[in-house]
Design a protein around this motif. Structure first.
Motif, short mmCIF file in Angstrom:
data_model
loop_
_atom_site.label_atom_id
_atom_site.label_comp_id
_atom_site.label_asym_id
_atom_site.label_seq_id
_atom_site.Cartn_x
_atom_site.Cartn_y
_atom_site.Cartn_z
N GLY A 39 0.83 -1.20 0.00
CA GLY A 39 0.00 0.00 0.00
C GLY A 39 0.86 1.24 0.00
N VAL A 40 0.77 2.02 -1.06
CA VAL A 40 1.50 3.28 -1.15
C VAL A 40 0.69 4.34 -0.41
CG1 VAL A 40 2.29 5.08 -2.72
CG2 VAL A 40 2.64 2.68 -3.30
N MET A 41 1.31 4.97 0.58
CA MET A 41 0.62 5.96 1.41
C MET A 41 0.75 7.35 0.76
SD MET A 41 1.59 4.81 5.32
CE MET A 41 3.36 5.04 5.16
N LEU A 42 -0.36 7.84 0.24
CA LEU A 42 -0.38 9.15 -0.40
C LEU A 42 -1.22 10.11 0.45
CD1 LEU A 42 -0.78 8.05 -4.12
CD2 LEU A 42 1.31 8.78 -2.95
N SER A 43 -0.61 11.19 0.86
CA SER A 43 -1.28 12.18 1.71
C SER A 43 -2.16 13.10 0.87
CB SER A 43 -0.24 13.01 2.47
OG SER A 43 0.47 13.84 1.54
N HIS A 44 -2.96 13.91 1.56
CA HIS A 44 -3.76 14.93 0.87
C HIS A 44 -2.84 15.86 0.09
CE1 HIS A 44 -7.84 14.27 2.67
NE2 HIS A 44 -7.11 13.63 3.56
N LEU A 45 -1.72 16.26 0.69
CA LEU A 45 -0.82 17.18 0.01
C LEU A 45 -0.14 16.52 -1.19
CD1 LEU A 45 0.36 20.03 -0.01
CD2 LEU A 45 2.26 19.18 1.38
N ASN A 46 0.22 15.24 -1.08
CA ASN A 46 0.80 14.53 -2.22
C ASN A 46 -0.11 14.65 -3.44
OD1 ASN A 46 2.05 11.73 -0.24
ND2 ASN A 46 3.14 13.56 -0.93
N LEU A 47 -1.39 14.35 -3.25
CA LEU A 47 -2.34 14.33 -4.36
C LEU A 47 -2.71 15.74 -4.82
CD1 LEU A 47 -4.55 11.38 -3.10
CD2 LEU A 47 -2.99 11.34 -5.05
N ILE A 48 -2.80 16.68 -3.88
CA ILE A 48 -3.06 18.08 -4.25
C ILE A 48 -1.92 18.61 -5.11
CG2 ILE A 48 -3.13 20.44 -3.31
CD1 ILE A 48 -4.79 19.23 -0.96
N ALA A 49 -0.69 18.34 -4.67
CA ALA A 49 0.47 18.82 -5.42
C ALA A 49 0.50 18.25 -6.83
CB ALA A 49 1.77 18.46 -4.68
N ASN A 50 0.30 16.94 -6.96
CA ASN A 50 0.38 16.35 -8.29
C ASN A 50 -0.78 16.77 -9.19
OD1 ASN A 50 0.73 13.19 -9.91
ND2 ASN A 50 2.31 14.76 -9.74
N THR A 51 -1.94 17.00 -8.58
CA THR A 51 -3.08 17.53 -9.35
C THR A 51 -2.75 18.91 -9.90
OG1 THR A 51 -4.66 16.27 -8.02
CG2 THR A 51 -5.52 18.16 -9.24
N LEU A 52 -2.21 19.77 -9.06
CA LEU A 52 -1.89 21.13 -9.49
C LEU A 52 -0.69 21.15 -10.44
CD1 LEU A 52 -2.48 23.18 -6.21
CD2 LEU A 52 -4.00 22.89 -8.16
N GLN A 53 0.30 20.31 -10.20
CA GLN A 53 1.42 20.22 -11.12
C GLN A 53 0.92 19.87 -12.52
OE1 GLN A 53 3.47 17.24 -8.81
NE2 GLN A 53 5.14 18.61 -8.25
N SER A 54 0.04 18.86 -12.60
CA SER A 54 -0.51 18.43 -13.89
C SER A 54 -1.39 19.51 -14.50
CB SER A 54 -1.33 17.15 -13.70
OG SER A 54 -0.56 16.13 -13.11
N ALA A 55 -2.18 20.16 -13.66
CA ALA A 55 -3.09 21.20 -14.16
C ALA A 55 -2.32 22.39 -14.71
CB ALA A 55 -4.05 21.63 -13.05
N HIS A 56 -1.29 22.83 -14.01
CA HIS A 56 -0.49 23.97 -14.49
C HIS A 56 0.26 23.62 -15.78
CE1 HIS A 56 -1.42 26.56 -11.18
NE2 HIS A 56 -0.85 25.80 -10.27
#
Length: 556
Positions: free
Chosen positions: A222-239
């Motif tokens: 199980g890869v532990m992904l935090s709220h910030l991990n996913l927020i960061a990658n969402t915004l990185q991809s969006a930008h």
């Protein structure tokens, strides 16, 4: 690494660094619903759900889970294809501060039981068609409740009435016996509160997702992904997709949301952008082409096999694909000829990126509207560092020299669930060791040249040989077995099994395949079986996979 040679080659519209809000990931949905309440959020086989309705349903799901004893930090498994229920369940879990455990609907009982026991999930949300598998293993796991939904629950009239008639052609529909532990998704939501609820979280520490992957050993972790991990990658991809406009885009959701690529680049990004998700429960070329014709999606993240299937469709020239402005290919390498042909058909852009579950998942991507390099995975994303190091010493390799790719950034996981030693081996000094061999050129473009791991990628799915080998060894006629990935023009790679039989046994590929299908998800089952008298090995008895492939292919 002092300099980041890739920064001069960023598009002018993309900054090298951004701020990432430390909040509950579900606030993306709350804010989009506040700004665009009547904007379509989901489209599913003729049914449209607005942002206001989606948020209301997600609030209801959060209250349902709370009534079943779920609280902040508890794990909730979601085993669903792409349908409105998977989005509602996902955001319901996040709003309550729970941890989503995305589970592949193709899993058989053994795989479900392992993941449920390892994660400690207390509730499973799944389809009626899959519920029997879950019910068989509930007793050996921590699962206390199963919430069952059905595809017709979110179909428009009259499709909701016609669906059972169509589904019966594939066999009898399951009869669900509801109880104190087995519940109806629709009934629970219809009778739940829809008061706003959004648990406060420590975004850097609190987990949003447990995403299972085989990693380097083949044992699912199980890869532990935090709220910030996913927020960061969402915004990185969006930008990176800087031409995308808030409240105007339509995302073709063919890659599954239970896959981390689909979760970040499709679900999280579409909700952040207040886009419309065109949900596709199963990839079928004719269905996809009709959906493009009717709903005109503007973005289409996918796997190479999807683009290959589309460009080889016999009637592709009859369809207008010009609505597709940007397509991001992930999960496996993208052949250059596929990229060129697809772009000619759509007049849009199809670019290749790279990532892994442990990085939420995206770390590299080619510029969409800028300068790309065919055959490369592109440049590291904003706030992402990358290096090529010697696989044994960890020393940085000179430009153009191969080594192991390592990455560092806000999207890198917290670690592996309950596996501190493997976490220590994989993350060192904040750097994630990917296990993939790569080279970097003088402009900071990276190219994957090989995999340190034995992992097979077929149709975008990660397949781990060891798991299949263990199943093969359970067959009564198998003495030795080794599984490798071989090139496949459509799937990228396909699973090939080399088998040494016990004395006196006769080769029977059909019988072994039936056995494998009872123990493994369909995409993991070997497509080719080769029976041999022996396997090439080292002096200590380790099978030489590469040597085996070379022998089969007639030389190195």
């Amino acid at each position: 690494m002092q300099a980041k040679p890739w920064l001069p080659f960023y598009p002018a519209e993309v900054a090298p660094t951004y701020d990432y809000p430390k909040q509950n990931l579900a606030l993306f949905l709350v804010r989009s619903a506040q700004q665009y309440p009547n904007r379509p959020a989901l489209y599913f086989m003729g049914k449209t759900i607005s942002y206001k309705q989606l948020l209301q349903q997600s609030y209801r799901m959060a209250h349902v889970l709370r009534s079943l004893g779920i609280s902040k930090g508890d794990r909730v498994a979601i085993m669903l294809p792409n349908c409105p229920q998977v989005v509602i369940a996902y955001y319901g879990v996040l709003l309550l501060g729970g941890v989503a455990v995305m589970t592949n609907p193709l899993y058989v009982e053994r795989e479900i039981a392992y993941q449920m026991k390892d994660s400690g999930a207390k509730v499973m949300v799944t389809l009626d068609l899959l519920s029997a598998r879950v019910e068989k293993v509930m007793g050996e796991t921590n699962l206390r409740h199963m919430i069952i939904t059905s595809i017709p629950d979110y179909l428009p009239f009259p499709k909701n009435l016609l669906y059972p008639l169509k589904a019966k052609k594939s066999g009898p529909l399951p009869v669900i016996r509801y109880s104190d532990t087995i519940h109806s998704f629709k009934h629970l939501l219809d009778h739940a509160l829809d008061d706003p609820i959004c648990e406060k979280v420590d975004a850097e520490k609190d987990l949003a997702l447990l995403q299972y992957t085989g990693g380097t050993t083949g044992v699912p972790k199980g890869v532990m992904l935090s709220h910030l991990n996913l927020i960061a990658n969402t915004l990185q991809s969006a930008h990176w997709c800087y031409q995308v406009e808030h409240g105007k885009e339509r995302y073709l959701a063919a890659i599954p949301c239970f896959h981390v690529f689909g979760l970040t680049v499709l679900l999280n990004q579409a909700i952040y952008r207040a886009g419309e998700l065109l949900l596709v429960p199963r990839f079928e070329v004719d269905l996809i082409l009709e959906l493009i014709r009717k709903r005109k999606p503007t973005l289409f993240p996918g796997a190479p096999t999807m683009y290959i299937a589309l460009i080889h469709h016999p009637r592709i020239q009859k369809y207008n694909l010009s609505s597709l402005n940007a397509c991001i290919s992930g999960s496996a390498g993208l052949p250059a000829e596929v990229q060129d042909t697809f772009e000619k058909l759509t007049q849009g852009r199809l670019i290749e990126g790279y990532g892994l579950t442990e990085a939420s998942p995206v770390t590299h991507v080619n510029p969409i509207w800028g300068r790309r390099k065919s055959g490369t995975i592109g440049l590291p994303m904003p706030d992402t560092e990358a290096m090529v190091v010697h696989p044994d010493t960890g020393e940085e390799m000179p430009i153009g020299e191969p080594g192991e790719l390592i990455v560092r950034g806000p999207q890198v996981m917290k670690g592996y669930w309950n596996r501190p030693e493997e976490t220590f081996d994989t993350i060192r000094g904040g750097w994630l060791f990917t296990g993939d061999m790569a080279v970097m050129d003088e402009e900071g473009y990276f190219r994957i040249i090989d995999r340190k791991k034995d992992m097979i990628i077929a149709s975008g799915y990660n397949i781990y040989p060891r798991e299949i080998e263990e199943v093969l060894y359970e067959h009564p006629s198998v003495k030795e077995a080794v599984v490798v990935g071989t090139r496949d023009a459509y799937r990228g790679e396909t699973v090939k099994a080399f088998i040494v039989l016990k004395d006196g046994m006769q080769p029977d590929a059909a019988d072994i395949e039936i056995f494998c299908r009872s123990q493994l998800a369909a995409y993991k089952v070997p497509r080719v079986y080769v029976f041999r008298d022996s396997l090439p090995k080292t002096m200590i008895g380790k099978v030489l996979r590469r040597k085996l492939l070379e022998e089969e292919e007639g030389g190195p």
